[in-house]
Write a protein that holds these residues in place. Structure first.
Motif, PDB file in Angstrom:
ATOM      1  N   LEU A  61       0.901  -1.131   0.022  1.00  0.00           N
ATOM      2  CA  LEU A  61       0.095  -0.099   0.115  1.00  0.00           C
ATOM      3  C   LEU A  61       0.827   1.278  -0.136  1.00  0.00           C
ATOM      4  CD1 LEU A  61      -3.195   0.537   1.845  1.00  0.00           C
ATOM      5  CD2 LEU A  61      -1.397   2.335   2.185  1.00  0.00           C
TER       6      LEU A  61
ATOM      7  N   ASN B 122       1.850   3.377  -3.144  1.00  0.00           N
ATOM      8  CA  ASN B 122       0.859   4.006  -3.866  1.00  0.00           C
ATOM      9  C   ASN B 122       0.067   5.293  -2.904  1.00  0.00           C
ATOM     10  OD1 ASN B 122       0.153   2.430  -6.340  1.00  0.00           O
ATOM     11  ND2 ASN B 122       0.429   0.788  -4.506  1.00  0.00           N
TER      12      ASN B 122
ATOM     13  N   TRP C  56      -4.095   6.520  -1.680  1.00  0.00           N
ATOM     14  CA  TRP C  56      -4.422   5.377  -0.941  1.00  0.00           C
ATOM     15  C   TRP C  56      -4.026   5.665   0.516  1.00  0.00           C
ATOM     16  CZ3 TRP C  56      -2.814   0.231  -4.109  1.00  0.00           C
ATOM     17  CH2 TRP C  56      -3.448  -0.019  -5.342  1.00  0.00           C
TER      18      TRP C  56
ATOM     19  N   GLY D  47     -11.265   2.276  -0.634  1.00  0.00           N
ATOM     20  CA  GLY D  47     -10.476   2.438  -1.752  1.00  0.00           C
ATOM     21  C   GLY D  47     -10.279   1.351  -2.540  1.00  0.00           C
TER      22      GLY D  47
ATOM     23  N   SER E 233      -7.075  -0.149  -2.877  1.00  0.00           N
ATOM     24  CA  SER E 233      -5.988  -1.155  -2.499  1.00  0.00           C
ATOM     25  C   SER E 233      -6.473  -2.308  -1.781  1.00  0.00           C
ATOM     26  CB  SER E 233      -5.164  -0.395  -1.434  1.00  0.00           C
ATOM     27  OG  SER E 233      -6.051  -0.098  -0.220  1.00  0.00           O
TER      28      SER E 233
ATOM     29  N   SER F  64      -6.750  -2.095   3.969  1.00  0.00           N
ATOM     30  CA  SER F  64      -7.178  -0.936   4.639  1.00  0.00           C
ATOM     31  C   SER F  64      -7.799  -1.176   6.030  1.00  0.00           C
ATOM     32  CB  SER F  64      -8.126  -0.097   3.806  1.00  0.00           C
ATOM     33  OG  SER F  64      -9.209  -0.489   3.646  1.00  0.00           O
TER      34      SER F  64
END
Length: 216
Positions: free
Chosen positions: A6, A9, A14, A20, A22, A25
């Motif tokens: 992650l 990005n 992100w 999102g 990704s 999270s």
């Protein structure tokens, strides 16, 4: 798989706090019943001259700072952990725990003193290489020179210093030769953070039948 890309990005917006696109999270960890994850400060392998090493270290330090900043922005949902006890304490608070790993020891900038710096910044493990050979070891990737070659003299010193500092040695990208060298030189257990069984799927990052068993 204990590593998450992650942080690579963050420039695309992100974050640990957003559902999102990704794969990881806090909302997705809730959905998947995951309590903790390692966020990786990842570095592509480039030149290891003075300028290249300086740039690699700077990028690594920047990404670690970004990881900490992202976590702090969502302190009501998660926190940074450096030990299992800290992760369990966060869970008891109803929060997710994030650890920091470094993927590719190129991020040390060619200076063994930076192993201690990584420890001070909260890094729990370092993957010794990525898709290409570096000053520490050979890679398992087809871009490497020889999968039977392992740790360099500098690499042995790095592993020994990681042991001293309490940073785990991660061998998911290094060569088989590096794996066996680390079994020989490391005084602490090693990990393979994102490797599977090569007999099941023939990826170069996979482990041969002997590797999970250790030395004879």
């Amino acid at each position: 798989d204990t590593h998450c890309d992650l942080p690579e990005n963050y420039g695309r917006g992100w974050s640990v706090g957003k559902m999102g696109v990704s794969m990881c999270s806090v909302p997705k960890m809730d959905y998947g019943h995951l309590d903790a994850q390692v966020l990786a400060s990842f570095l592509w392998q480039h030149s290891e001259d003075a300028a290249g090493n300086k740039k690699a270290l700077a990028q690594n330090l920047k990404q670690i700072a970004q990881i900490k900043d992202d976590i702090s922005k969502h302190s009501n949902l998660c926190g940074l952990a450096t030990t299992p006890e800290e992760a369990l304490a966060l869970k008891e608070e109803g929060k997710k725990a994030f650890f920091i790993g470094v993927e590719n020891a190129y991020g040390l900038g060619g200076d063994i003193a930076n192993v201690k710096k990584m420890k001070e910044l909260g890094v729990i493990y370092i993957t010794l290489s990525h898709f290409r050979d570096n000053a520490i070891c050979n890679t398992s990737s087809r871009h490497g020179s020889n999968p039977n070659k392992g740790l360099t003299e500098f690499g042995i010193k790095v592993v020994e210093e990681m042991n001293r500092q309490g940073i785990m040695v991660d061998l998911s990208h290094p060569s088989a030769g590096t794996f066996w060298d680390c079994i020989k030189y490391s005084k602490a257990p090693i990990i393979c953070s994102h490797s599977g069984a090569k007999a099941i799927y023939g990826h170069d990052r996979g482990l041969g039948d002997r590797q999970p068993r250790g030395p004879p």
